[in-house]
Motif scaffolding. Structure first.
Motif, PDB file in Angstrom:
ATOM      1  N   ALA A  33      46.591  50.750 -36.047  1.00  0.00           N
ATOM      2  CA  ALA A  33      47.003  49.316 -35.516  1.00  0.00           C
ATOM      3  C   ALA A  33      46.254  48.109 -35.986  1.00  0.00           C
ATOM      4  N   LEU A  34      47.190  47.063 -35.786  1.00  0.00           N
ATOM      5  CA  LEU A  34      46.748  45.778 -36.402  1.00  0.00           C
ATOM      6  C   LEU A  34      46.904  44.695 -35.091  1.00  0.00           C
ATOM      7  N   LEU A  35      45.518  44.087 -34.823  1.00  0.00           N
ATOM      8  CA  LEU A  35      45.195  43.107 -34.053  1.00  0.00           C
ATOM      9  C   LEU A  35      44.730  41.984 -34.643  1.00  0.00           C
ATOM     10  N   MET A  36      45.532  40.757 -34.691  1.00  0.00           N
ATOM     11  CA  MET A  36      45.076  39.672 -35.484  1.00  0.00           C
ATOM     12  C   MET A  36      45.202  38.358 -34.669  1.00  0.00           C
ATOM     13  N   GLY A  37      44.142  37.388 -34.361  1.00  0.00           N
ATOM     14  CA  GLY A  37      44.301  36.321 -33.408  1.00  0.00           C
ATOM     15  C   GLY A  37      43.814  35.029 -34.185  1.00  0.00           C
ATOM     16  N   ILE A  38      44.178  34.017 -33.646  1.00  0.00           N
ATOM     17  CA  ILE A  38      43.199  32.870 -34.155  1.00  0.00           C
ATOM     18  C   ILE A  38      43.234  32.171 -32.562  1.00  0.00           C
ATOM     19  N   PHE A  39      42.045  31.490 -32.709  1.00  0.00           N
ATOM     20  CA  PHE A  39      41.449  30.856 -31.162  1.00  0.00           C
ATOM     21  C   PHE A  39      40.995  29.455 -31.733  1.00  0.00           C
ATOM     22  N   ASP A  40      41.628  28.369 -31.420  1.00  0.00           N
ATOM     23  CA  ASP A  40      41.395  27.163 -31.642  1.00  0.00           C
ATOM     24  C   ASP A  40      40.598  26.472 -30.436  1.00  0.00           C
ATOM     25  N   GLY A  41      39.304  26.187 -30.843  1.00  0.00           N
ATOM     26  CA  GLY A  41      38.489  25.732 -29.432  1.00  0.00           C
ATOM     27  C   GLY A  41      38.795  24.102 -29.381  1.00  0.00           C
ATOM     28  N   HIS A  42      38.656  23.338 -28.223  1.00  0.00           N
ATOM     29  CA  HIS A  42      38.641  21.794 -28.242  1.00  0.00           C
ATOM     30  C   HIS A  42      37.829  21.253 -26.899  1.00  0.00           C
ATOM     31  N   GLY A  43      37.367  20.247 -27.054  1.00  0.00           N
ATOM     32  CA  GLY A  43      36.508  19.826 -26.006  1.00  0.00           C
ATOM     33  C   GLY A  43      34.781  19.846 -26.404  1.00  0.00           C
ATOM     34  N   ALA A  44      34.149  19.146 -25.684  1.00  0.00           N
ATOM     35  CA  ALA A  44      32.608  19.110 -26.072  1.00  0.00           C
ATOM     36  C   ALA A  44      31.994  20.681 -26.522  1.00  0.00           C
ATOM     37  N   ILE A  45      32.339  21.528 -25.568  1.00  0.00           N
ATOM     38  CA  ILE A  45      31.958  22.814 -25.836  1.00  0.00           C
ATOM     39  C   ILE A  45      33.077  23.876 -26.318  1.00  0.00           C
ATOM     40  N   GLY A  46      34.222  23.556 -26.804  1.00  0.00           N
ATOM     41  CA  GLY A  46      35.273  24.362 -26.876  1.00  0.00           C
ATOM     42  C   GLY A  46      34.954  25.389 -27.965  1.00  0.00           C
ATOM     43  N   HIS A  47      33.975  25.373 -28.818  1.00  0.00           N
ATOM     44  CA  HIS A  47      33.564  26.265 -29.682  1.00  0.00           C
ATOM     45  C   HIS A  47      33.014  27.462 -29.038  1.00  0.00           C
ATOM     46  N   ALA A  48      32.458  27.261 -27.849  1.00  0.00           N
ATOM     47  CA  ALA A  48      31.712  28.255 -27.173  1.00  0.00           C
ATOM     48  C   ALA A  48      33.109  29.242 -26.516  1.00  0.00           C
ATOM     49  N   VAL A  49      34.140  28.526 -26.116  1.00  0.00           N
ATOM     50  CA  VAL A  49      35.130  29.322 -25.567  1.00  0.00           C
ATOM     51  C   VAL A  49      35.819  30.078 -26.474  1.00  0.00           C
ATOM     52  N   SER A  50      36.079  29.524 -27.887  1.00  0.00           N
ATOM     53  CA  SER A  50      36.837  30.397 -28.685  1.00  0.00           C
ATOM     54  C   SER A  50      36.003  31.528 -29.251  1.00  0.00           C
ATOM     55  N   HIS A  51      34.568  31.147 -29.372  1.00  0.00           N
ATOM     56  CA  HIS A  51      33.588  32.201 -29.942  1.00  0.00           C
ATOM     57  C   HIS A  51      33.764  33.233 -28.831  1.00  0.00           C
ATOM     58  N   PHE A  52      33.856  33.063 -27.604  1.00  0.00           N
ATOM     59  CA  PHE A  52      33.705  34.092 -26.683  1.00  0.00           C
ATOM     60  C   PHE A  52      34.851  34.936 -26.827  1.00  0.00           C
ATOM     61  N   ILE A  53      36.205  34.397 -26.843  1.00  0.00           N
ATOM     62  CA  ILE A  53      37.533  34.884 -27.104  1.00  0.00           C
ATOM     63  C   ILE A  53      37.316  35.911 -28.224  1.00  0.00           C
ATOM     64  N   ALA A  54      36.961  35.520 -29.476  1.00  0.00           N
ATOM     65  CA  ALA A  54      36.784  36.227 -30.562  1.00  0.00           C
ATOM     66  C   ALA A  54      36.052  37.612 -30.441  1.00  0.00           C
ATOM     67  N   LEU A  55      34.992  37.240 -29.731  1.00  0.00           N
ATOM     68  CA  LEU A  55      34.095  38.606 -29.537  1.00  0.00           C
ATOM     69  C   LEU A  55      34.816  39.544 -28.423  1.00  0.00           C
ATOM     70  N   GLU A  56      35.240  39.074 -27.569  1.00  0.00           N
ATOM     71  CA  GLU A  56      35.451  39.831 -26.097  1.00  0.00           C
ATOM     72  C   GLU A  56      36.959  40.526 -26.099  1.00  0.00           C
ATOM     73  N   PHE A  57      37.700  39.548 -26.795  1.00  0.00           N
ATOM     74  CA  PHE A  57      39.406  40.076 -27.012  1.00  0.00           C
ATOM     75  C   PHE A  57      39.358  41.633 -27.288  1.00  0.00           C
ATOM     76  N   PRO A  58      38.862  42.138 -28.166  1.00  0.00           N
ATOM     77  CA  PRO A  58      38.959  43.477 -28.632  1.00  0.00           C
ATOM     78  C   PRO A  58      38.732  44.556 -27.721  1.00  0.00           C
ATOM     79  N   LYS A  59      37.480  44.365 -27.059  1.00  0.00           N
ATOM     80  CA  LYS A  59      37.005  45.093 -25.990  1.00  0.00           C
ATOM     81  C   LYS A  59      37.764  45.182 -24.862  1.00  0.00           C
ATOM     82  N   VAL A  60      38.238  43.843 -24.272  1.00  0.00           N
ATOM     83  CA  VAL A  60      38.994  43.861 -23.077  1.00  0.00           C
ATOM     84  C   VAL A  60      40.332  44.228 -23.206  1.00  0.00           C
ATOM     85  N   PHE A  61      41.057  44.063 -24.434  1.00  0.00           N
ATOM     86  CA  PHE A  61      42.215  44.461 -24.681  1.00  0.00           C
ATOM     87  C   PHE A  61      42.380  46.036 -24.646  1.00  0.00           C
TER      88      PHE A  61
END
Length: 565
Positions: free
Chosen positions: A264-292
């Motif tokens: 299977a192929l799972l491919m994603g882009i997560f573009d953070g914004h805001g003062a701490i947007g990098h923490a949100v995009s970082h969290f999504i990239a790490l957690e998305f595979p497990k949650v999905f």
């Protein structure tokens, strides 16, 4: 400047209106917020000066605010050193042997509520295995550590900003350093040549050449690279991206142990914004595979039916539901809760069958493209819709929630071209009632941006389903067309598409995927991604003109989609 992202086409910015520029602000269907409308119509010079000074003060204090509760954690130097050591072990891209387990990467992560979380980009390739949270249910129940999902998760090989530290690197020269009336260092208009990084005549010297020479037999069916932007202050790279290849449970059970199993192929882009947007995009990239994967396993019977080439409506709805649940769960658990957000655009192909799924929230872009072996031409087949506040359905939802939308004249008149950086924005009032802290978010859906939920911002993705068979329907000589066509996916942030058209990107990456094996003059996918990033960087600087040079974070990923013969 709370939630500031300097790119005019994405992220969020503090509310301001340049003098002499008309911006339409829509009326909410509910009563307007208590901040009123006078803030948007004031244009006095004194007001603008005071506003600019106030915003500078806020931006200075932002780094101290964080996301409570804050805890002490490892130093950034320690974290980066650990990840460099791990990355050094991940150079074999031909298989999973010798790769560092994904669990080892997770063990190096600081606490998600700490100031350090997300400061260092995710890079390298890791093997899925024990401790990766992607184990088969039967293995977890029996305690059999050997029965784990096979495959790998790839982040960008490297952040190019660590290899190219001088903005003059490449076909441009720095201007003269000066200071403006506020004492802020600026550079005069840069003298930039027209020598594109994408042409054969370019005097291009790869920053990752040593890696390519050391790995001449690396896979060439996918690649992923990123480059941190060039912004005012020390702003980390807020782009995150993944390419994951793994074997679904149902697929693995269908094949013998010694058989090659489709992945299977799972491919994603997560573009953070805001003062701490990098923490949100970082969290999504790490957690998305497990949650999905967890959501996919809720109905084992549905997973089993996916192995049939023509899985039907029930299966489509099942995968669609799993994707939507994953986005909403990540939105509910993201660690920032107010000081940042992120786009999320994901492609999923089960490894068998003919259907591909694209789930998108925000204004990032995922593309499915077709390459013709006969003509060497690539064309876009599917491209997700960007969620912009002025779109009719998005605008109605926001206004029904009492929100307001800022719409530039070009969008009202419908004459904005594809590379225009003018964008509509949804106004997110500050809880304290201070208009200087109000935000203008350039998208109508996102993960995070907690304060925007009260004015119609949502995290639920739109899910598009594309069937390979539809590409051949009604075509003469369909069998010949199928033999002539290869499909691939492109995942990139707006740091690319603000200066390059999607068609330009698709054309360049298509040739690299399918022609570089037999033509030494065509760069392989990894170098092609580097050239696209370097070209986008050149164009960003070219457009900077007189004043503060600016470049958005830039990320490009490409992967072949391997449909069954």
């Amino acid at each position: 400047m709370k939630h500031r992202k300097s790119s005019a086409n994405s992220g969020s910015q503090p509310l301001s209106q340049p003098e002499g520029v008309a911006i339409h602000i829509s009326e909410p269907t509910h009563a307007p917020s208590k901040h009123g409308r006078s803030f948007y119509s004031t244009h006095s010079a004194m007001f603008l000066v005071l506003g600019f000074v106030a915003l500078l003060v806020v931006s200075t204090l932002l780094v101290l605010r964080g996301s409570p509760p804050l805890r002490s954690s490892k130093s950034l130097d320690d974290i980066q050193a650990q990840q460099i050591i791990i990355s050094a072990r991940t150079q074999n891209l031909d298989g999973v042997d010798g790769l560092t387990p994904y669990a080892t990467l997770l063990a190096t992560m600081p606490d998600r509520h700490s100031l350090n979380y997300g400061q260092v980009p995710l890079t390298g390739v890791y093997v899925l295995g024990e401790g990766s949270m992607l184990r088969k249910p039967s293995a977890a129940a029996s305690g059999n550590a050997g029965q784990v999902i096979g495959g790998s998760i790839q982040f960008p090989l490297v952040d190019l900003s660590t290899l190219i530290t001088d903005e003059a690197a490449g076909p441009q020269h720095q201007g003269l350093l000066m200071r403006n009336q506020f004492g802020i260092p600026i550079r005069t208009k840069m003298q930039i040549t027209e020598d594109s990084f994408l042409t054969s005549r370019s005097s291009f010297k790869s920053a990752i050449a040593d890696y390519q020479h050391a790995n001449p037999d690396q896979k060439v069916d996918h690649a992923l690279l990123t480059r941190c932007g060039y912004k005012m202050g020390k702003v980390p790279n807020q782009d995150r991206s993944i390419i994951i290849n793994f074997v679904l449970d149902a697929v693995e059970n269908k094949y013998e142990d010694n058989e090659i199993k489709p992945q299977a192929l799972l491919m994603g882009i997560f573009d953070g914004h805001g003062a701490i947007g990098h923490a949100v995009s970082h969290f999504i990239a790490l957690e998305f595979p497990k949650v999905f994967c967890t959501n996919m396993r809720k109905d084992q019977g549905a997973i089993g039916s996916l192995i049939h080439p023509t899985h039907g409506d029930r299966d489509i709805q099942y995968i669609r539901k799993a994707l939507i649940e994953t986005f909403l769960e990540l939105d509910g658990n993201e660690p920032v809760k107010g000081n940042g957000g992120s786009t999320a655009s994901v492609l999923f192909y089960p490894g068998l069958g003919s259907k591909v799924y694209i789930a998108n929230t925000g204004d990032s872009t995922t593309i499915i493209a077709a390459y013709s072996k006969t003509t060497g031409i690539s064309k876009i087949i599917v491209q997700n819709r960007k969620h912009k506040p002025h779109l009719e359905d998005e605008r109605q939802r926001i206004e029904n929630a009492g929100g307001q939308i800022m719409i530039p004249p070009s969008l009202l008149q419908g004459n904005s071209d594809g590379l225009s950086k003018e964008t509509s924005r949804v106004v997110i009032p500050d809880k304290s009632g201070n208009p200087f802290n109000s935000l203008a978010l350039a998208m109508s859906r996102s993960i995070g941006d907690f304060d925007g939920k009260a004015v119609g911002l949502i995290a639920e993705p739109e899910v598009d389903v594309w069937d390979e068979h539809d590409f051949y329907k009604g075509q003469e000589l369909a069998d010949d067309l199928k033999r002539d066509t290869e499909f691939f996916a492109v995942s990139a942030s707006d740091g690319v598409y603000d200066v390059l058209t999607p068609q330009e990107v698709v054309e360049y990456l298509g040739r690299s995927l399918f022609e570089s094996r037999n033509n030494g003059d065509i760069p392989q996918p990894l170098e092609a991604c580097e050239r696209l990033i370097r070209e986008a960087s050149r164009l960003w600087l070219k457009e900077s003109g007189i004043g503060m040079a600016y470049r958005d974070d830039i990320t490009v990923g490409v992967s072949r989609i391997n449909f069954p013969a």
